[in-house]
Motif scaffolding. Structure first.
Motif, PDB file in Angstrom:
ATOM      1  N   ASP A  52      33.002  33.481  31.393  1.00  0.00           N
ATOM      2  CA  ASP A  52      33.916  33.080  32.445  1.00  0.00           C
ATOM      3  C   ASP A  52      35.301  33.260  31.882  1.00  0.00           C
ATOM      4  O   ASP A  52      35.792  32.436  31.139  1.00  0.00           O
ATOM      5  CB  ASP A  52      33.676  31.617  32.826  1.00  0.00           C
ATOM      6  CG  ASP A  52      34.553  31.177  33.969  1.00  0.00           C
ATOM      7  OD1 ASP A  52      35.013  32.050  34.729  1.00  0.00           O
ATOM      8  OD2 ASP A  52      34.787  29.975  34.097  1.00  0.00           O
TER       9      ASP A  52
ATOM     10  N   ALA B  32      24.843  33.766  34.192  1.00  0.00           N
ATOM     11  CA  ALA B  32      26.217  33.990  33.782  1.00  0.00           C
ATOM     12  C   ALA B  32      26.364  33.702  32.300  1.00  0.00           C
ATOM     13  O   ALA B  32      25.791  32.783  31.777  1.00  0.00           O
ATOM     14  CB  ALA B  32      27.151  33.077  34.572  1.00  0.00           C
TER      15      ALA B  32
ATOM     16  N   ALA C 191      29.380  44.062  34.305  1.00  0.00           N
ATOM     17  CA  ALA C 191      29.724  42.819  35.006  1.00  0.00           C
ATOM     18  C   ALA C 191      28.476  42.174  35.596  1.00  0.00           C
ATOM     19  O   ALA C 191      28.291  40.953  35.507  1.00  0.00           O
ATOM     20  CB  ALA C 191      30.750  43.089  36.104  1.00  0.00           C
ATOM     21  N   GLN C 192      27.594  42.978  36.149  1.00  0.00           N
ATOM     22  CA  GLN C 192      26.354  42.451  36.732  1.00  0.00           C
ATOM     23  C   GLN C 192      25.462  41.827  35.653  1.00  0.00           C
ATOM     24  O   GLN C 192      24.886  40.761  35.863  1.00  0.00           O
ATOM     25  CB  GLN C 192      25.616  43.562  37.468  1.00  0.00           C
ATOM     26  CG  GLN C 192      24.371  43.087  38.185  1.00  0.00           C
ATOM     27  CD  GLN C 192      23.683  44.205  38.945  1.00  0.00           C
ATOM     28  OE1 GLN C 192      23.883  45.377  38.659  1.00  0.00           O
ATOM     29  NE2 GLN C 192      22.861  43.835  39.909  1.00  0.00           N
TER      30      GLN C 192
ATOM     31  N   ALA D  79      30.785  48.068  36.432  1.00  0.00           N
ATOM     32  CA  ALA D  79      30.035  47.299  37.434  1.00  0.00           C
ATOM     33  C   ALA D  79      28.695  46.823  36.862  1.00  0.00           C
ATOM     34  O   ALA D  79      28.303  45.677  37.079  1.00  0.00           O
ATOM     35  CB  ALA D  79      29.812  48.131  38.694  1.00  0.00           C
TER      36      ALA D  79
ATOM     37  N   ARG E 274      26.919  38.596  34.721  1.00  0.00           N
ATOM     38  CA  ARG E 274      27.090  37.750  35.911  1.00  0.00           C
ATOM     39  C   ARG E 274      28.520  37.264  36.096  1.00  0.00           C
ATOM     40  O   ARG E 274      28.781  36.080  36.277  1.00  0.00           O
ATOM     41  CB  ARG E 274      26.116  36.574  35.877  1.00  0.00           C
ATOM     42  CG  ARG E 274      24.658  36.964  35.875  1.00  0.00           C
ATOM     43  CD  ARG E 274      24.127  37.355  37.186  1.00  0.00           C
ATOM     44  NE  ARG E 274      24.107  36.176  38.037  1.00  0.00           N
ATOM     45  CZ  ARG E 274      24.094  36.221  39.347  1.00  0.00           C
ATOM     46  NH1 ARG E 274      24.095  37.352  39.969  1.00  0.00           N
ATOM     47  NH2 ARG E 274      24.084  35.121  40.054  1.00  0.00           N
ATOM     48  N   VAL E 275      29.458  38.218  36.034  1.00  0.00           N
ATOM     49  CA  VAL E 275      30.842  37.931  36.374  1.00  0.00           C
ATOM     50  C   VAL E 275      31.289  38.955  37.416  1.00  0.00           C
ATOM     51  O   VAL E 275      30.640  39.986  37.612  1.00  0.00           O
ATOM     52  CB  VAL E 275      31.791  37.977  35.151  1.00  0.00           C
ATOM     53  CG1 VAL E 275      31.412  36.917  34.134  1.00  0.00           C
ATOM     54  CG2 VAL E 275      31.841  39.349  34.526  1.00  0.00           C
ATOM     55  N   GLN E 276      32.403  38.671  38.055  1.00  0.00           N
ATOM     56  CA  GLN E 276      32.969  39.604  39.020  1.00  0.00           C
ATOM     57  C   GLN E 276      33.469  40.849  38.288  1.00  0.00           C
ATOM     58  O   GLN E 276      33.924  40.775  37.152  1.00  0.00           O
ATOM     59  CB  GLN E 276      34.128  38.953  39.773  1.00  0.00           C
ATOM     60  CG  GLN E 276      33.739  37.756  40.608  1.00  0.00           C
ATOM     61  CD  GLN E 276      32.819  38.151  41.752  1.00  0.00           C
ATOM     62  OE1 GLN E 276      33.026  39.165  42.422  1.00  0.00           O
ATOM     63  NE2 GLN E 276      31.797  37.346  41.978  1.00  0.00           N
ATOM     64  N   ALA E 277      33.399  41.994  38.948  1.00  0.00           N
ATOM     65  CA  ALA E 277      33.869  43.246  38.349  1.00  0.00           C
ATOM     66  C   ALA E 277      35.341  43.131  37.947  1.00  0.00           C
ATOM     67  O   ALA E 277      35.756  43.665  36.910  1.00  0.00           O
ATOM     68  CB  ALA E 277      33.666  44.404  39.319  1.00  0.00           C
ATOM     69  N   GLN E 278      36.145  42.425  38.746  1.00  0.00           N
ATOM     70  CA  GLN E 278      37.563  42.239  38.433  1.00  0.00           C
ATOM     71  C   GLN E 278      37.735  41.460  37.123  1.00  0.00           C
ATOM     72  O   GLN E 278      38.568  41.801  36.294  1.00  0.00           O
ATOM     73  CB  GLN E 278      38.264  41.513  39.578  1.00  0.00           C
ATOM     74  CG  GLN E 278      39.734  41.304  39.347  1.00  0.00           C
ATOM     75  CD  GLN E 278      40.411  40.587  40.504  1.00  0.00           C
ATOM     76  OE1 GLN E 278      39.769  40.247  41.498  1.00  0.00           O
ATOM     77  NE2 GLN E 278      41.688  40.350  40.379  1.00  0.00           N
ATOM     78  N   THR E 279      36.932  40.425  36.930  1.00  0.00           N
ATOM     79  CA  THR E 279      36.978  39.652  35.693  1.00  0.00           C
ATOM     80  C   THR E 279      36.601  40.530  34.514  1.00  0.00           C
ATOM     81  O   THR E 279      37.253  40.515  33.464  1.00  0.00           O
ATOM     82  CB  THR E 279      36.037  38.435  35.780  1.00  0.00           C
ATOM     83  OG1 THR E 279      36.457  37.608  36.859  1.00  0.00           O
ATOM     84  CG2 THR E 279      36.013  37.643  34.488  1.00  0.00           C
TER      85      THR E 279
END
Length: 164
Positions: free
Chosen positions: A163, A160, A56-57, A53, A60-65
């Motif tokens: 991606d 971010a 990801a933060q 987490a 700047r991506v989603q935790a799932q990504t």
């Protein structure tokens, strides 16, 4: 591409970024990593072990990504996930020696790509730096490898970087 002179600047920037990232990924496949993986490894190497987490933060991506990126890195032995003794749902993610080696190789790939594609002109770098600064970089402390350092004192989100 037809009519590039009619494209808005934002479209030119995003298209150029995607084309460069695609070119990186084509070259990185030979060493078993994606550009997203390189960024995650770079952050882990400079910042140390952290939760998925937090990682990801930071980028700047989603935790799932980030989870998908980390799964690929873990399969290749580039990272290690260690379950937390305090919260069994949480894992600390750290870079392995193999991850450090592949990160070094990836940096060589990037240098070769940028030099080979003529992407190192001082004019282009200057323009890109201006765009980044104009869009908020003064709030961030950027590392030499392009990854943002954590800016926890300011309490601000960071830009971010990947991606995937």
């Amino acid at each position: 591409m037809p009519h590039l002179e009619q494209w808005p600047t934002g479209r030119l920037l995003t298209t150029a970024a995607r084309l460069v990232e695609h070119a990186w990924n084509e070259r990185l496949v030979s060493i078993g990593v994606t550009h997203a993986g390189v960024i995650a490894l770079g952050v882990l190497e400079t910042q140390g072990a952290m939760t998925q987490a937090n990682l990801a933060q930071l980028v700047r991506v989603q935790a799932q990504t980030m989870g998908k990126t980390l799964s690929r890195l873990e399969l290749r032995g580039h990272i290690l996930r260690t379950r937390s003794d305090i919260d069994r749902r949480s894992h600390a993610v750290s870079i392995t020696p193999a991850g450090s080696r592949v990160l070094g190789e990836a940096k060589d790939v990037e240098r070769t790509l940028i030099a080979g594609e003529g992407l190192v002109s001082s004019e282009l770098r200057s323009h890109l730096q201006s765009v980044i600064e104009d869009l908020g970089a003064p709030r961030w402390n950027w590392e030499a490898d392009g990854a943002p350092a954590a800016s926890r004192r300011a309490g601000l989100p960071e830009p971010a970087l990947i991606d995937d």
